[in-house]
Design a protein around this motif. Structure first.
Motif, PDB file in Angstrom:
ATOM      1  N   GLN A  40       0.826  -1.215   0.000  1.00 32.56           N
ATOM      2  CA  GLN A  40       0.000   0.000   0.000  1.00 32.56           C
ATOM      3  C   GLN A  40       0.858   1.263   0.000  1.00 32.56           C
TER       4      GLN A  40
ATOM      5  N   ARG B 102       2.163   1.816  -3.450  1.00 33.25           N
ATOM      6  CA  ARG B 102       1.040   2.372  -4.227  1.00 33.25           C
ATOM      7  C   ARG B 102       0.965   3.885  -4.003  1.00 33.25           C
TER       8      ARG B 102
ATOM      9  N   ASP C  80      -5.279   3.120 -11.504  1.00 39.61           N
ATOM     10  CA  ASP C  80      -4.807   2.618 -10.216  1.00 39.61           C
ATOM     11  C   ASP C  80      -3.880   1.428 -10.484  1.00 39.61           C
TER      12      ASP C  80
ATOM     13  N   LEU D  88      -2.716  -0.890  -8.717  1.00 40.62           N
ATOM     14  CA  LEU D  88      -3.019  -2.176  -8.089  1.00 40.62           C
ATOM     15  C   LEU D  88      -4.395  -2.717  -8.460  1.00 40.62           C
ATOM     16  N   ASN D  89      -5.205  -1.926  -9.117  1.00 39.12           N
ATOM     17  CA  ASN D  89      -6.566  -2.332  -9.437  1.00 39.12           C
ATOM     18  C   ASN D  89      -6.847  -2.103 -10.917  1.00 39.12           C
TER      19      ASN D  89
ATOM     20  N   GLN E  74      -9.545   0.182 -12.936  1.00 41.21           N
ATOM     21  CA  GLN E  74     -10.035   1.236 -12.050  1.00 41.21           C
ATOM     22  C   GLN E  74      -9.051   2.399 -12.053  1.00 41.21           C
TER      23      GLN E  74
ATOM     24  N   TYR F 226      -7.550   5.923  -9.770  1.00 39.25           N
ATOM     25  CA  TYR F 226      -7.475   6.554  -8.462  1.00 39.25           C
ATOM     26  C   TYR F 226      -8.618   7.552  -8.362  1.00 39.25           C
TER      27      TYR F 226
ATOM     28  N   LYS G 243       5.038  -7.714  -7.312  1.00 40.31           N
ATOM     29  CA  LYS G 243       4.229  -6.534  -7.630  1.00 40.31           C
ATOM     30  C   LYS G 243       4.848  -5.274  -7.017  1.00 40.31           C
TER      31      LYS G 243
END
Length: 183
Positions: free
Chosen positions: A33, A36, A86, A88-89, A92, A94, A139
């Motif tokens: 996180q 990120r 984003d 990590l997603n 999607q 931010y 990652k």
């Protein structure tokens, strides 16, 4: 709110050191996180490699005393973000964010320190990790690499001077010396 890039870089390094000691899944999640967050600070402008001193979701402005406490900042460097994917997603973005760019060498140093520690200490070539943790470690290293390369190429494009997405900065602490280039 003006030095989040410095502190986020040091927080990333601290999270990596903690994980290196505990090897816990929850500490590894904190590293993920935090990296990120570093991606946000180096990509939220929509121009990869622009260092934002800080960024926060626009709908949380009250928590940051925005816009009242931000009146003293040079408004040429306070922006609303475009839609940014984003990291990590997939699929999607931010949330829309307010960010402040007027970055200096201190912010650059914090960013590079954190990303460098993550890249070096989380290297499966040098250290054995639990097999279940390897995808997350991979990652983290990927995001750290993407962020580091983006900063490098943006600096190179601007003759190794820290610039925002419009090629501007209004500080004399924006020229990168050879030691920082090595970093």
């Amino acid at each position: 709110g003006g030095d989040s890039a410095i502190y986020s870089g040091f927080a990333l390094a601290a999270q990596v050191f903690r994980f290196a000691t505990t090897r816990s899944d929850s500490d590894l999640e904190k590293v993920l996180q935090t990296v990120r967050g570093m991606h946000i600070l180096t990509h939220i402008s929509g121009t990869p490699g622009v260092i934002s001193r800080c960024a926060f979701p626009e709908d949380q402005g009250v928590k940051w005393n925005y816009p009242e406490a931000w009146g003293g900042r040079n408004q040429d460097f306070v922006h609303s973000s475009p839609q940014v994917p984003d990291i990590l997603n997939p699929g999607q973005s931010y949330p829309k964010m307010v960010y402040y760019t007027r970055a200096t060498r201190d912010q650059l140093t914090g960013v590079l320190f954190g990303l460098g520690i993550a890249s070096r200490l989380l290297n499966p070539v040098f250290t054995r990790y639990d097999a279940a943790q390897l995808p997350k470690i991979k990652k983290i290293r990927e995001v750290a690499s993407i962020s580091t390369q983006a900063v490098w190429w943006h600096l190179r494009k601007h003759d190794f001077k820290i610039r925002d997405e419009n090629g501007k900065n209004d500080t004399n602490a924006d020229s990168i010396d050879s030691l920082q280039m090595v970093q």
